[in-house]
Design a protein around this motif. Structure first.
Motif, PDB file in Angstrom:
ATOM      1  N   PRO A   1      -2.427  22.866   5.668  1.00 51.85           N
ATOM      2  CA  PRO A   1      -2.689  23.574   6.931  1.00 51.85           C
ATOM      3  C   PRO A   1      -2.291  22.752   8.166  1.00 51.85           C
ATOM      4  N   ARG A   2      -2.509  21.445   8.111  1.00 47.48           N
ATOM      5  CA  ARG A   2      -2.111  20.588   9.241  1.00 47.48           C
ATOM      6  C   ARG A   2      -0.596  20.557   9.387  1.00 47.48           C
ATOM      7  N   LYS A   3       0.094  20.499   8.263  1.00 49.20           N
ATOM      8  CA  LYS A   3       1.552  20.481   8.297  1.00 49.20           C
ATOM      9  C   LYS A   3       2.083  21.785   8.896  1.00 49.20           C
ATOM     10  N   GLU A   4       1.522  22.905   8.485  1.00 50.56           N
ATOM     11  CA  GLU A   4       1.958  24.192   9.022  1.00 50.56           C
ATOM     12  C   GLU A   4       1.679  24.286  10.516  1.00 50.56           C
ATOM     13  N   ALA A   5       0.527  23.786  10.958  1.00 44.75           N
ATOM     14  CA  ALA A   5       0.194  23.802  12.388  1.00 44.75           C
ATOM     15  C   ALA A   5       1.171  22.925  13.166  1.00 44.75           C
TER      16      ALA A   5
ATOM     17  N   GLY B   1       0.823  -1.206   0.000  1.00 40.55           N
ATOM     18  CA  GLY B   1       0.000   0.000   0.000  1.00 40.55           C
ATOM     19  C   GLY B   1       0.852   1.249   0.000  1.00 40.55           C
ATOM     20  N   ALA B   2       0.323   2.315   0.607  1.00 41.45           N
ATOM     21  CA  ALA B   2       1.016   3.601   0.572  1.00 41.45           C
ATOM     22  C   ALA B   2       0.765   4.369   1.853  1.00 41.45           C
ATOM     23  N   MET B   3       1.701   5.221   2.181  1.00 43.48           N
ATOM     24  CA  MET B   3       1.537   6.111   3.328  1.00 43.48           C
ATOM     25  C   MET B   3       2.259   7.416   3.053  1.00 43.48           C
ATOM     26  N   ARG B   4       1.674   8.490   3.541  1.00 49.43           N
ATOM     27  CA  ARG B   4       2.322   9.795   3.455  1.00 49.43           C
ATOM     28  C   ARG B   4       2.765  10.141   4.856  1.00 49.43           C
ATOM     29  N   ALA B   5       3.991  10.594   4.986  1.00 47.05           N
ATOM     30  CA  ALA B   5       4.540  10.939   6.290  1.00 47.05           C
ATOM     31  C   ALA B   5       5.030  12.382   6.269  1.00 47.05           C
ATOM     32  N   ILE B   6       4.622  13.116   7.276  1.00 47.89           N
ATOM     33  CA  ILE B   6       5.147  14.458   7.497  1.00 47.89           C
ATOM     34  C   ILE B   6       5.865  14.372   8.824  1.00 47.89           C
TER      35      ILE B   6
ATOM     36  N   ASP C   1       8.367  15.921   4.007  1.00 41.17           N
ATOM     37  CA  ASP C   1       7.000  15.496   3.706  1.00 41.17           C
ATOM     38  C   ASP C   1       7.143  14.621   2.465  1.00 41.17           C
ATOM     39  N   HIS C   2       6.855  13.332   2.612  1.00 40.73           N
ATOM     40  CA  HIS C   2       7.043  12.422   1.491  1.00 40.73           C
ATOM     41  C   HIS C   2       5.989  11.325   1.512  1.00 40.73           C
ATOM     42  N   GLU C   3       5.848  10.646   0.380  1.00 43.71           N
ATOM     43  CA  GLU C   3       4.908   9.536   0.300  1.00 43.71           C
ATOM     44  C   GLU C   3       5.620   8.319  -0.268  1.00 43.71           C
ATOM     45  N   THR C   4       5.425   7.204   0.405  1.00 39.63           N
ATOM     46  CA  THR C   4       6.026   5.936   0.008  1.00 39.63           C
ATOM     47  C   THR C   4       4.924   4.964  -0.369  1.00 39.63           C
ATOM     48  N   SER C   5       5.120   4.238  -1.469  1.00 33.64           N
ATOM     49  CA  SER C   5       4.149   3.244  -1.925  1.00 33.64           C
ATOM     50  C   SER C   5       4.870   1.943  -2.225  1.00 33.64           C
ATOM     51  N   VAL C   6       4.223   0.829  -1.875  1.00 32.00           N
ATOM     52  CA  VAL C   6       4.725  -0.499  -2.214  1.00 32.00           C
ATOM     53  C   VAL C   6       3.701  -1.141  -3.142  1.00 32.00           C
ATOM     54  N   ILE C   7       4.126  -1.469  -4.345  1.00 32.97           N
ATOM     55  CA  ILE C   7       3.275  -2.146  -5.323  1.00 32.97           C
ATOM     56  C   ILE C   7       3.716  -3.611  -5.340  1.00 32.97           C
ATOM     57  N   GLU C   8       2.779  -4.512  -5.059  1.00 31.26           N
ATOM     58  CA  GLU C   8       3.119  -5.936  -4.965  1.00 31.26           C
ATOM     59  C   GLU C   8       3.153  -6.641  -6.320  1.00 31.26           C
ATOM     60  N   THR C   9       2.226  -6.292  -7.202  1.00 31.91           N
ATOM     61  CA  THR C   9       2.172  -6.943  -8.523  1.00 31.91           C
ATOM     62  C   THR C   9       2.027  -5.877  -9.598  1.00 31.91           C
ATOM     63  N   ALA C  10       2.575  -6.174 -10.762  1.00 31.73           N
ATOM     64  CA  ALA C  10       2.516  -5.228 -11.879  1.00 31.73           C
ATOM     65  C   ALA C  10       1.069  -4.956 -12.259  1.00 31.73           C
ATOM     66  N   THR C  11       0.760  -3.661 -12.433  1.00 35.83           N
ATOM     67  CA  THR C  11      -0.582  -3.248 -12.869  1.00 35.83           C
ATOM     68  C   THR C  11      -0.425  -2.072 -13.816  1.00 35.83           C
ATOM     69  N   GLY C  12      -0.828  -2.233 -15.047  1.00 36.00           N
ATOM     70  CA  GLY C  12      -0.737  -1.126 -16.012  1.00 36.00           C
ATOM     71  C   GLY C  12       0.671  -0.612 -16.143  1.00 36.00           C
TER      72      GLY C  12
END
Length: 189
Positions: free
Chosen positions: A136-140, A28-33, A60-71
């Motif tokens: 806005p959440r990141k700035e707070a 899946g994927a997650m965004r981390a700040i 502030d970055h986003e990481t994704s893990v793709i398990e099987t090839a899609t498109g």
């Protein structure tokens, strides 16, 4: 993100030198700040995936893990940086990822992670409504961390201020001992 599998391996954010954040993203994927853990000690923050380990330098970055090839998406780890820098490392190499850059670390190849020329297609197709609330959440959060750090710095300054007479007294005693030592050295035959 939906259908993600994440494990918190170690997490401590008490404002101490031993604070750390180590997560494993299995799929899946997650965004981390990142917060003060990465700001104070970047090496104490890591996201591990089946194909790579990602470290940060305040970001502030986003990481994704793709398990099987899609498109247009091959199996492996993808990382996109919004702000700051990440370092993506595999057994075959390491690469710095800067704002607006995207990398891919293949699950199947014996190759170093590589920069992509553009956003991965799946990434653009999955924009969520939360995106407009992130800034806005990141700035707070950044202001909150700044306030905490300034409060700690003020406490240290006050503690030093409370000790100024003691420090001055010790400094004067040390100066006297040095002068006495020099006088003895000069008077020796």
């Amino acid at each position: 993100r939906p259908n993600s599998n994440v494990r918190i391996d170690r997490f401590s954010a008490k404002g101490e030198p031993a604070d750390e954040s180590v997560l494993t993203l299995f799929k899946g994927a997650m965004r981390a700040i990142t917060g003060w853990v990465a700001k104070r000690n970047p090496s104490a923050y890591r996201i591990k995936t089946p194909t790579a380990t990602i470290g940060v330098r305040g970001t502030d970055h986003e990481t994704s893990v793709i398990e099987t090839a899609t498109g247009d998406s091959l199996p492996g780890t993808y990382n996109t940086v919004q702000e700051g820098i990440t370092v993506v490392q595999t057994a075959h190499g390491e690469i710095e990822v800067r704002p607006g850059q995207h990398i891919f670390a293949s699950r199947d190849d014996n190759a170093a992670p590589r920069l992509l020329a553009q956003h991965p297609g799946f990434f653009l197709r999955r924009q969520l409504r939360i995106e407009e609330r992130i800034q806005p959440r990141k700035e707070a959060m950044q202001q909150h961390v700044k306030n905490i750090m300034e409060g700690r710095a003020e406490a240290v300054r006050e503690n030093i201020g409370d000790r100024k007479p003691e420090i001055q007294k010790n400094r004067e005693a040390l100066k006297r001992r040095i002068q006495e030592h020099r006088a003895r050295e000069r008077s020796k035959p």
